[in-house]
Design a protein around this motif. Structure first.
Motif, PDB file in Angstrom:
ATOM      1  N   GLU A   1      -7.156 -41.030 -35.698  1.00  0.00           N
ATOM      2  CA  GLU A   1      -6.366 -39.813 -35.509  1.00  0.00           C
ATOM      3  C   GLU A   1      -5.562 -39.915 -34.212  1.00  0.00           C
ATOM      4  O   GLU A   1      -6.053 -40.423 -33.195  1.00  0.00           O
ATOM      5  CB  GLU A   1      -7.281 -38.591 -35.456  1.00  0.00           C
ATOM      6  N   ILE A   2      -4.318 -39.400 -34.248  1.00  0.00           N
ATOM      7  CA  ILE A   2      -3.436 -39.530 -33.085  1.00  0.00           C
ATOM      8  C   ILE A   2      -3.003 -38.197 -32.493  1.00  0.00           C
ATOM      9  O   ILE A   2      -2.279 -38.173 -31.506  1.00  0.00           O
ATOM     10  CB  ILE A   2      -2.191 -40.367 -33.446  1.00  0.00           C
ATOM     11  N   LYS A   3      -3.460 -37.096 -33.064  1.00  0.00           N
ATOM     12  CA  LYS A   3      -3.115 -35.798 -32.483  1.00  0.00           C
ATOM     13  C   LYS A   3      -3.797 -35.649 -31.124  1.00  0.00           C
ATOM     14  O   LYS A   3      -4.860 -36.232 -30.882  1.00  0.00           O
ATOM     15  CB  LYS A   3      -3.543 -34.670 -33.424  1.00  0.00           C
ATOM     16  N   ASN A   4      -3.194 -34.853 -30.242  1.00  0.00           N
ATOM     17  CA  ASN A   4      -3.701 -34.689 -28.888  1.00  0.00           C
ATOM     18  C   ASN A   4      -5.180 -34.326 -28.863  1.00  0.00           C
ATOM     19  O   ASN A   4      -5.600 -33.347 -29.458  1.00  0.00           O
ATOM     20  CB  ASN A   4      -2.876 -33.606 -28.173  1.00  0.00           C
ATOM     21  N   HIS A   5      -5.973 -35.143 -28.170  1.00  0.00           N
ATOM     22  CA  HIS A   5      -7.408 -34.927 -28.017  1.00  0.00           C
ATOM     23  C   HIS A   5      -8.119 -34.719 -29.355  1.00  0.00           C
ATOM     24  O   HIS A   5      -9.037 -33.908 -29.462  1.00  0.00           O
ATOM     25  CB  HIS A   5      -7.683 -33.731 -27.084  1.00  0.00           C
TER      26      HIS A   5
ATOM     27  N   TYR B   1     -10.552 -36.460 -31.825  1.00  0.00           N
ATOM     28  CA  TYR B   1     -11.497 -37.571 -31.856  1.00  0.00           C
ATOM     29  C   TYR B   1     -12.273 -37.661 -33.174  1.00  0.00           C
ATOM     30  O   TYR B   1     -13.083 -38.570 -33.340  1.00  0.00           O
ATOM     31  CB  TYR B   1     -12.493 -37.437 -30.696  1.00  0.00           C
ATOM     32  N   ARG B   2     -12.044 -36.732 -34.075  1.00  0.00           N
ATOM     33  CA  ARG B   2     -12.712 -36.804 -35.365  1.00  0.00           C
ATOM     34  C   ARG B   2     -12.199 -38.006 -36.160  1.00  0.00           C
ATOM     35  O   ARG B   2     -11.152 -38.565 -35.841  1.00  0.00           O
ATOM     36  CB  ARG B   2     -12.478 -35.505 -36.151  1.00  0.00           C
ATOM     37  N   VAL B   3     -12.928 -38.374 -37.191  1.00  0.00           N
ATOM     38  CA  VAL B   3     -12.531 -39.512 -38.002  1.00  0.00           C
ATOM     39  C   VAL B   3     -12.778 -39.170 -39.474  1.00  0.00           C
ATOM     40  O   VAL B   3     -13.718 -38.438 -39.806  1.00  0.00           O
ATOM     41  CB  VAL B   3     -13.302 -40.785 -37.574  1.00  0.00           C
TER      42      VAL B   3
ATOM     43  N   GLY C   1     -13.608 -44.400 -34.623  1.00  0.00           N
ATOM     44  CA  GLY C   1     -14.697 -43.458 -34.357  1.00  0.00           C
ATOM     45  C   GLY C   1     -15.469 -43.743 -33.094  1.00  0.00           C
ATOM     46  O   GLY C   1     -16.498 -43.096 -32.827  1.00  0.00           O
ATOM     47  N   THR C   2     -14.998 -44.691 -32.295  1.00  0.00           N
ATOM     48  CA  THR C   2     -15.751 -45.125 -31.107  1.00  0.00           C
ATOM     49  C   THR C   2     -16.037 -43.988 -30.136  1.00  0.00           C
ATOM     50  O   THR C   2     -17.136 -43.898 -29.563  1.00  0.00           O
ATOM     51  CB  THR C   2     -14.983 -46.250 -30.383  1.00  0.00           C
ATOM     52  N   SER C   3     -15.063 -43.096 -29.954  1.00  0.00           N
ATOM     53  CA  SER C   3     -15.220 -42.050 -28.945  1.00  0.00           C
ATOM     54  C   SER C   3     -16.291 -41.027 -29.310  1.00  0.00           C
ATOM     55  O   SER C   3     -16.727 -40.248 -28.451  1.00  0.00           O
ATOM     56  CB  SER C   3     -13.887 -41.326 -28.715  1.00  0.00           C
ATOM     57  N   ILE C   4     -16.741 -41.003 -30.575  1.00  0.00           N
ATOM     58  CA  ILE C   4     -17.805 -40.070 -30.959  1.00  0.00           C
ATOM     59  C   ILE C   4     -19.057 -40.811 -31.429  1.00  0.00           C
ATOM     60  O   ILE C   4     -19.876 -40.264 -32.163  1.00  0.00           O
ATOM     61  CB  ILE C   4     -17.324 -39.059 -32.019  1.00  0.00           C
ATOM     62  N   GLY C   5     -19.174 -42.063 -31.005  1.00  0.00           N
ATOM     63  CA  GLY C   5     -20.416 -42.781 -31.248  1.00  0.00           C
ATOM     64  C   GLY C   5     -20.472 -43.608 -32.507  1.00  0.00           C
ATOM     65  O   GLY C   5     -21.528 -44.142 -32.853  1.00  0.00           O
TER      66      GLY C   5
END
Length: 376
Positions: free
Chosen positions: A8-12, A14-16, A40-44
């Motif tokens: 996802e590229i929308k501002n902030h 982090y969902r996938v 999905g790295t930013s949410i584990g």
């Protein structure tokens, strides 16, 4: 089917679109899944977990869009993503087209089959793919409102729960659906004085049974909105017309009449917002002030708790996604009227009436029945 999951590229945001567990389901059903690196790295959910689930990791979104037969996302495609879509490809994500002429035009031009999570229905006339995010957004609305009521953040300095000897803050929730109910739960939990407005007497009775004397239920009229908003410390806009632009229930005059430092949270901002003074904001810059009232209008609120939101969303979207992959989009929708209700655009035709009602004249588009469009 080859299923693609871009980052996802929308501002902030982090969902996938698919968790590793969801990928494993697709792979077990015989499908191939390609996932953009670090989606999905930013949410584990790191690349190794996706590989272990059977996915292939791809370095660029461009390759995902070029190769995949079905694109699974969370948020509406941004303009550069829309331009990568093509005829014969299926897009499965939130769209919120009614207040967004640019996206609508680009999706029509793409020729792709575009299925909107927010208009898929169920046997109880509910919106099962919207409900999980509505639950999250309703709960977050109270958290955000409480935060911005703090004086250091522009608010009046009111603690929603009060303390012994000091009255609690007043919360007005406009709309008694999934968002409103979850907002009420959170506000009551904090000890606030809660009023909820709705135009359905049946729903008001249900809320009265659920919450008993923990909140006030009031039939929604112009007079009621005017009165209760002027007394409120926090107003939460929780109205929804499925797939359509949200009605403007709080006018500029209502905002002017509110207390200095009060807060409004517009959860309907994805559909254009239900306050006249609302404009979409981001998690990076979430608030602005109009007439002394703090406005929180983040268009992807659940993205703030992206891990919880992703898992909740996948629980709901996975069965429909598997049906699309297993049967092919056309057959899956023709065999399931609820999934068919999710079809918003197909081969250059708009297939959701509320979108045409909002944008048909502006974009010179005509409505085509979903079944008719699928037979083209």
């Amino acid at each position: 089917m080859l299923v693609g999951v871009p980052k996802e590229i929308k501002n902030h945001e982090y969902r996938v679109g698919l968790t590793p567990a969801a990928v494993k389901e697709f792979v077990t059903h015989g499908h191939d899944v390609i996932v953009e690196t670090n989606a999905g790295t930013s949410i584990g959910f790191d690349d190794e977990q996706y590989i272990a689930a059977g996915a292939s990791i791809i370095d660029s979104a461009e390759e995902i869009f070029a190769r995949a037969e079905m694109i699974v996302k969370v948020k509406e495609p941004q303009p550069n993503e829309c331009k990568m879509l093509r005829e014969g490809q299926t897009l499965y994500t939130y769209l919120h087209l009614a207040p967004d002429p640019t996206q609508t035009k680009l999706l029509v031009e793409s020729g792709a089959t575009c299925i909107a999570y927010e208009t898929v229905t169920d046997n109880r006339n509910g919106l099962p793919l919207l409900a999980p995010m509505s639950e999250v957004a309703g709960r977050m609305a109270v958290q955000a409102g409480a935060h911005y009521l703090e004086k250091s953040h522009g608010g009046s300095g009111t603690l929603l729960g009060g303390v012994p000897g000091v009255a609690p803050g007043k919360v007005l929730v406009i709309g008694g659906g999934v968002v409103g109910t979850n907002a009420a739960k959170m506000a009551i939990g904090l000890g606030a004085d809660v009023t909820i407005l709705d135009r359905s007497l049946t729903r008001l009775r249900e809320l009265d049974d659920i919450f008993a004397n923990q909140l006030k239920t009031v039939y929604s009229t112009i007079d009621a909105i005017e009165y209760y908003s002027s007394k409120a410390d926090l107003v939460i806009g929780a109205v929804l017309v499925p797939g359509a632009a949200a009605p403007k229930l709080l006018t500029r005059d209502h905002i002017k009449a509110m207390k200095e430092g009060s807060v409004v949270v517009d959860v309907a901002i994805d559909q254009g917002g239900c306050f006249a003074t609302s404009k979409a904001t981001t998690h990076q810059d979430p608030v602005y002030i109009v007439d002394g009232v703090v406005h929180y209008c983040v268009a992807n609120m659940p993205g703030g708790v992206a891990r919880t939101s992703t898992m909740a969303l996948n629980n709901a979207t996975l069965p429909f996604g598997l049906a699309l992959a297993n049967k092919g989009p056309k057959r899956a929708m023709l065999e399931d009227a609820h999934l068919l209700n999710g079809l918003n655009v197909h081969k250059g035709k708009v297939t959701y009436k509320a979108v045409i009602d909002a944008l048909g004249t502006e974009l010179n588009l005509e409505y085509v029945e979903p079944k008719q469009a699928l037979e083209l």
